[in-house]
Every structure is written in structure tokens, then in C-alpha cells.
Design an enzyme around this catalytic site. Sequence first.
Site, PDB file in Angstrom:
ATOM      1  N   LYS A  47      -9.109   3.050  -8.082  1.00  0.00           N
ATOM      2  CA  LYS A  47      -9.316   3.322  -6.662  1.00  0.00           C
ATOM      3  C   LYS A  47     -10.505   4.283  -6.443  1.00  0.00           C
ATOM      4  CE  LYS A  47      -5.898   0.955  -4.678  1.00  0.00           C
ATOM      5  NZ  LYS A  47      -5.069   0.206  -5.636  1.00  0.00           N
TER       6      LYS A  47
HETATM    7  C1  LIG Z   1      -3.416  -0.066  -5.261  1.00  0.00           C
HETATM    8  C2  LIG Z   1      -2.623  -0.451  -4.093  1.00  0.00           C
HETATM    9  C3  LIG Z   1      -1.280  -0.062  -3.919  1.00  0.00           C
HETATM   10  C4  LIG Z   1      -0.468   0.599  -4.984  1.00  0.00           C
HETATM   11  O1  LIG Z   1      -1.000   1.665  -5.598  1.00  0.00           O
HETATM   12  P1  LIG Z   1      -0.658   2.049  -7.123  1.00  0.00           P
HETATM   13  O2  LIG Z   1      -1.163   3.456  -7.182  1.00  0.00           O
HETATM   14  O3  LIG Z   1      -1.413   1.125  -8.026  1.00  0.00           O
HETATM   15  O4  LIG Z   1       0.812   1.978  -7.285  1.00  0.00           O
HETATM   16  C5  LIG Z   1      -0.645  -0.403  -2.739  1.00  0.00           C
HETATM   17  N1  LIG Z   1      -1.263  -1.095  -1.783  1.00  0.00           N
HETATM   18  C6  LIG Z   1      -2.537  -1.502  -1.921  1.00  0.00           C
HETATM   19  C7  LIG Z   1      -3.186  -2.262  -0.810  1.00  0.00           C
HETATM   20  C8  LIG Z   1      -3.254  -1.223  -3.082  1.00  0.00           C
HETATM   21  O5  LIG Z   1      -4.503  -1.664  -3.225  1.00  0.00           O
END
Ligand SMILES: *Cc1c(COP(=O)(O)O)cnc(C)c1O
Length: 395
Positions: free
Chosen positions: A186
Site C-alpha cells: 500500500k
Molecule cells: C488492501 C485492502 C484491504 C485489506 O487490507 P490488508 O491490510 O491487506 O488486510 C481492504 N480493502 C481494500 C480495498 C484493500 O485494497
Amino acid sequence: MPGFEIFGDEERKHVNDVLETGVLFRYGFEGARNDHFKALEFEKKLCDITGSGYSHLCSSGTAALVTALAACGIGAGDEVIIPPFTFVATFEAVINAGAIPVFSEIDETLCLNPDRLKDVITSRTKAVVPVHMCGSMARIKEIKDVCDEKGLILLEDACQSLGATFGGKVLGTFGNAGCFSFDAVKTVTCGEGGGIITDSKDVYEKADQFSDHGHDHLGGPDRGADDHPIMGTNFRISELNAAVGLAQLNKLDQIIETQRNNKYAIKDAMADIPDVSFRYIPDAKGDSATFLSFFLPTQDRTKQVAENLAENGVGCPYWYDNNWHYYKKWNHLKQMKRSAKLAFELADNLPDYQNLELPESDNIMKRTLSMQIMLSWTKEDIENRIQSIMKSFKG
Ligand SMILES: *Cc1c(COP(=O)(O)O)cnc(C)c1O
């Protein structure tokens, strides 16, 4: 969305601060921790950046969503409206709450279409969870208006859009709560981590308690003296993860600026390609610019261009065929494959996921390609990339 591209001395320093104390736990151990509270510091900074009254870190973005749903009072049998274009975590979190995911159409923002919400709202609808996909925004003001009119909770999944705004207001701050992910890929990464922001003291306190076995964190230095106002679970973040994220969060402005420069150089160059149109961005100034998403006129042409782009070394995800991000390939949900019976299966209002049809979303996603924007691209990389893109549209 690539915070991992820019690890440096700052991340190492914060991690070393933690390692030198030996205290990897975010609470307590005041004597030993040498005043390092990385999770707490991260939360304060997240409040500063977002303008939110409260923030709380969790062990992942998924954990943040599960926690936020619980803290907002969403549970067994409640219907929760979500988009069919998202990461699987969004529906997983709803199911985890014992609640029922109800899918509604997206529009050319690639996010929930506010005009379609009323088609799926029932007397059992409790919440709407729009997902601000690929760094940009839903028509969030209009979605909020529908929620207000219908008395629904608004929980924003802003996991992919840290740093993005609409009308100058940070995504994640429009409803009862907003969630971010700080996973490995991210915009800002903790390795694994997630965050909840809210202006509600009640939602904050419940999130804080839920994610740590119900602890109210009011017992002082003796954790055993904490009370347990509610039942919870363990979705705590560790100080090591928070330390990495804290260093990253301090670089957010620079990350967003670089992403925007890189994205708009490419977008401007593509503006004259006759069969390309771009994703609708309700407030272009607020785009965090992690992706450049665009449409082709037909599915065949989209697949052809996707192939050409890949051959020319500038591959772009074609989400329509993607296992993780679009409902068409969520066979585990459609066929209810799970390790054990789930609470939401007891409900009498379960939608027919097997035969789920979302023709408006299909029509958009069939023609959508998205290019991920990287921070490390040089001017030369971008120029070469533009050449490759131009070539890909000729064939
Ligand atoms: C990455 C993501 C999540 C979940 O996050 P994690 O930290 O990987 O558990 C939830 N919603 C969206 C849209 C995402 O891109």
C-alpha cells in the site's frame, strides 16, 4: 501504492528505537520502553493528516474493517452494501461480522454508484461501505446523502486511497468511520497493519476495546487492572510494524506528489489517443494518483491493448478477469466454499451469490485497464513508458 520503494534510514531508526528497548508491545512497560510509543505516535500523526478526532491502529486493513464494523454496531444478520470491484477483504470483513454482503453497481468512478443504492436498500440494510478504489474516490458526498436520508451507517474502505481528498476533505472522514490498510504493497506500509479513523468517541472506544480483548486501557500500568466493557479479540499492531509505518507516514506528502507528477505525465501523453477515455474522478485535485485507470470502447479492444501493453513491458491489470478484485471470479463466495459453517449462513436474507448479476459494473470493468504508478520511475523511465504505451495502441 508503493511505500516499499522508499525504505531508508528513517524506517531503520524507528525500528531500532523499538529493538533497543526490547518492548514490542504497544501498551504498558513504561519503565522499559524509553518513552517510545510508536503505535500511539502513528495514531496521533494519522489524526493530524486526516483531521480526524480519533484513530486506532490494527494488525491489518482487514482487521481494521472487522473492528470498525463491530465498533459501529454492525453485526449478525445486518445487510451491508458493498461494491463488486474491491479487494476480497471487504466482503470477508462483512461476513466475519456475521453480517450479509449485498452487492450494488459501480459507475465510471470505479466505485459504488450512489444512484443505484436505493435499488438494494431494504428494511434490514444497516450500512454502506464504499471502497475508494485505486487511489481515487467514489461520489462520496452523494453516497453520504443517501445514507443520511435512509439512516444508514457510512463506513469508508479507504484502504487504497490514503492521502486522497474530495472537496479538500480526506477520504475516510465522510461517514461514521474510515479504514486504511498499511500492508506490504500500500501507499504507506507497516509490513502488515491497518488503521481506523473516526470523529465518534464511542466508535473509537469500542474499536480500541474490540481489537484488544475488550481492554478499556484505563487500568494504568497494571494491564490486569483494565476492565472489559465488551468482548473482543486480538487485532493489535506490534511496535515493530508501527515503527516502519511511522517513518513511512512522515513521507506521505512526498509520496503523493511524486505519484501525481508521474501519473499526470503519462495521462497527458495519452490524452490524444482516440479510443481511450479516462476513469471519472469526481475531484481531480484530490486524486492520490496510485493508478491511472482508463477505458477502451469494447471488451475485445481492451483485451488486445492489454496484450500489447504486456508485450511492450508496461503490463496493466485487467481487473475483469482478476481473482482478487472483481466478483466474477469469486467462486469461493459464489459456491460458499469455507472451512466450516459461517454465522451469516444462518440468516434468512442471504442473497443468491451464485447467480449474482451486475451488468452495469460488468460493462465498465470489461473495458477497464489500470496502470500502477511507481515512485522510483526516472524521467527517462516515464518517457520510455510513454513510447511503449503509444506503440501498444497502434496494433
Ligand atoms: C488492501 C485492502 C484491504 C485489506 O487490507 P490488508 O491490510 O491487506 O488486510 C481492504 N480493502 C481494500 C480495498 C484493500 O485494497
